[in-house]
Design an enzyme around this catalytic site. Structure first.
Site, PDB file in Angstrom:
ATOM      1  CG  PHE A  32      -2.295   0.667   0.837  1.00  0.00           C
ATOM      2  CD1 PHE A  32      -3.187   0.062  -0.023  1.00  0.00           C
ATOM      3  CD2 PHE A  32      -2.611   1.917   1.339  1.00  0.00           C
ATOM      4  CE1 PHE A  32      -4.389   0.682  -0.365  1.00  0.00           C
ATOM      5  CE2 PHE A  32      -3.801   2.550   1.002  1.00  0.00           C
ATOM      6  CZ  PHE A  32      -4.696   1.926   0.146  1.00  0.00           C
ATOM      7  CD  GLU A  35       6.180  10.723  -3.185  1.00  0.00           C
ATOM      8  OE1 GLU A  35       7.373  10.991  -2.931  1.00  0.00           O
ATOM      9  OE2 GLU A  35       5.828  10.211  -4.254  1.00  0.00           O
ATOM     10  CG  HIS A  37       6.274   2.645   1.176  1.00  0.00           C
ATOM     11  ND1 HIS A  37       4.918   2.866   1.275  1.00  0.00           N
ATOM     12  CD2 HIS A  37       6.614   1.895   2.252  1.00  0.00           C
ATOM     13  CE1 HIS A  37       4.454   2.242   2.362  1.00  0.00           C
ATOM     14  NE2 HIS A  37       5.460   1.657   2.975  1.00  0.00           N
ATOM     15  CD  GLN A  61       5.768  -6.452  10.782  1.00  0.00           C
ATOM     16  OE1 GLN A  61       6.646  -7.056  10.188  1.00  0.00           O
ATOM     17  NE2 GLN A  61       5.655  -5.136  10.725  1.00  0.00           N
ATOM     18  N   GLY A 147      12.789   3.578   6.905  1.00  0.00           N
ATOM     19  CA  GLY A 147      12.375   4.939   7.228  1.00  0.00           C
ATOM     20  C   GLY A 147      12.517   5.246   8.712  1.00  0.00           C
ATOM     21  CB  SER A 186      -0.032   1.755   4.668  1.00  0.00           C
ATOM     22  OG  SER A 186       1.194   1.711   3.968  1.00  0.00           O
TER      23      SER A 186
HETATM   24  P1  AMP Z   1       5.719  -0.250   6.069  1.00  0.00           P
HETATM   25  O1  AMP Z   1       5.213  -0.628   4.716  1.00  0.00           O
HETATM   26  O2  AMP Z   1       4.805   0.671   6.815  1.00  0.00           O
HETATM   27  O3  AMP Z   1       6.192  -1.432   6.878  1.00  0.00           O
HETATM   28  O4  AMP Z   1       7.023   0.626   5.824  1.00  0.00           O
HETATM   29  C1  AMP Z   1       8.087   0.136   5.039  1.00  0.00           C
HETATM   30  C2  AMP Z   1       9.264   1.062   5.185  1.00  0.00           C
HETATM   31  O5  AMP Z   1       8.896   2.371   4.762  1.00  0.00           O
HETATM   32  C3  AMP Z   1       9.741   1.186   6.633  1.00  0.00           C
HETATM   33  O6  AMP Z   1      11.169   1.248   6.649  1.00  0.00           O
HETATM   34  C4  AMP Z   1       9.136   2.484   7.061  1.00  0.00           C
HETATM   35  O7  AMP Z   1       9.844   3.134   8.095  1.00  0.00           O
HETATM   36  C5  AMP Z   1       9.200   3.279   5.784  1.00  0.00           C
HETATM   37  N1  AMP Z   1       8.215   4.375   5.832  1.00  0.00           N
HETATM   38  C6  AMP Z   1       6.877   4.262   6.053  1.00  0.00           C
HETATM   39  N2  AMP Z   1       6.303   5.486   6.076  1.00  0.00           N
HETATM   40  C7  AMP Z   1       7.301   6.373   5.894  1.00  0.00           C
HETATM   41  C8  AMP Z   1       7.356   7.796   5.843  1.00  0.00           C
HETATM   42  N3  AMP Z   1       6.271   8.561   5.991  1.00  0.00           N
HETATM   43  N4  AMP Z   1       8.559   8.376   5.639  1.00  0.00           N
HETATM   44  C9  AMP Z   1       9.680   7.626   5.492  1.00  0.00           C
HETATM   45  N5  AMP Z   1       9.689   6.288   5.541  1.00  0.00           N
HETATM   46  C10 AMP Z   1       8.520   5.663   5.737  1.00  0.00           C
END
Ligand code: AMP
Length: 283
Positions: A32, A35, A37, A61, A147, A186
């Site tokens: 999902f 920006e 990602h 998790q 991130g 997301s």
């Molecule tokens: P997720 O899909 O939420 O598990 O996130 C995947 C990766 O994207 C992780 O390393 C998050 O920290 C990073 N990420 C998610 N949202 C953001 C954001 N707003 N800014 C920077 N990195 C992000």
């Protein structure tokens, strides 16, 4: 761009690329895509010959009463965005492929997992550590990008990678925000229009603390009170945690400094949002 679901096929593909001497950059996600990602993918594109994106909503998790079932998914849209960011391979395994019958191994983590999200989501970081270790074994990246939105997760992955001598460079990337300050997530898709406005209290709390700190205030209680005022101005918002801690050890601090992390988790209705800032760094 290739889309691979099968774990063994993915590992074979990556082994072959490694034998050819390619440098692999890797961005693990739960899909999902937004920006936030995209910023990781674009940086990854610069740092490797081959850019791999994984999309896996990792059951390990999620706690028993969390949002695993309703977590938003959109593989087709994600692939379009990934292709636009220069991804070469999307790895989207199935849960049964990652956790076949008989799976039993875990990774024991240390004190970094104890506070903040670790306290409110028991077992969460263990699930993260297992899946990241597995993904590193399958993808064999030279560099992996994460991130700072998930600040504690990044700290734990850095520590684990160092402690276990995993041959992967870990790169932490700045938080990407909406124009009004809300951190991209997301889970923002869960918010109604009204809740979307209410969610701005997280950003206001970060700003309030940063402003007070910039004026010379370094007392933990006063700084936290400024943040609390912003959250409590929104009756629909419930604080799960709101803390100032050392940005490396995540231990409590007596006074705030440039290296102090402000981290918070707030529920807006049933949606849990997190955000953070290090006081001496850009927001
Ligand atoms: P997720 O899909 O939420 O598990 O996130 C995947 C990766 O994207 C992780 O390393 C998050 O920290 C990073 N990420 C998610 N949202 C953001 C954001 N707003 N800014 C920077 N990195 C992000």
């Amino acid at each position: 761009m290739k889309l691979i679901h099968d774990v063994a096929a993915m590992q074979q593909t990556m082994l072959q690329l490694k034998r050819e001497g390619r440098r692999i950059a890797f961005v693990p996600t739960m899909g999902f895509l937004h920006e936030g990602h995209a910023s990781l993918m674009r940086e990854g594109r610069q740092r490797g010959d081959i850019l791999v994106l994984s999309i896996f909503v990792n059951p390990a998790q999620f706690g028993p009463h969390e949002d695993l079932e309703r977590y938003p998914r959109n593989l087709e849209g994600d692939c379009a965005l990934a292709e636009g960011c220069g991804v070469d391979i999307v790895f989207a395994p199935r849960a049964a492929g990652m956790y076949p019958p008989g799976f039993q191994t875990s990774v024991a983590l240390g004190p970094l997992t104890e506070p903040l999200c670790g306290a409110s989501r028991p077992g969460h970081f263990n699930g993260v550590a297992v899946v990241v270790t597995k993904l590193f074994g399958i993808v064999q990246p030279d560099v992996a990008l994460f991130g700072r939105k998930d600040y504690q997760q990044l700290a734990i992955i850095r520590q684990m990678t160092c402690d276990l001598n995993l041959p992967v460079e870990i790169v932490g990337m700045p938080i990407v925000r909406e124009p009004d300050g809300l951190a991209r997530s997301s889970r923002n898709s869960y918010l109604t229009a009204e809740q979307r406005q209410q969610a701005l209290c997280l950003y206001r709390a970060l700003q309030a603390v940063r402003e007070l700190f910039a004026q010379g205030e370094d007392t933990i209680e006063r700084l936290l009170a400024a943040a609390r005022t912003q959250i409590e101005a929104v009756p629909a918002a419930a604080i799960e945690y709101l803390e100032l801690r050392d940005n490396t050890t995540l231990q409590p601090v007596d006074r705030a400094t440039n290296k102090t992390l402000l981290a918070l988790a707030v529920k807006i209705g049933t949606t849990r949002l997190i955000d953070n800032t290090v006081l001496g760094e850009a927001l």
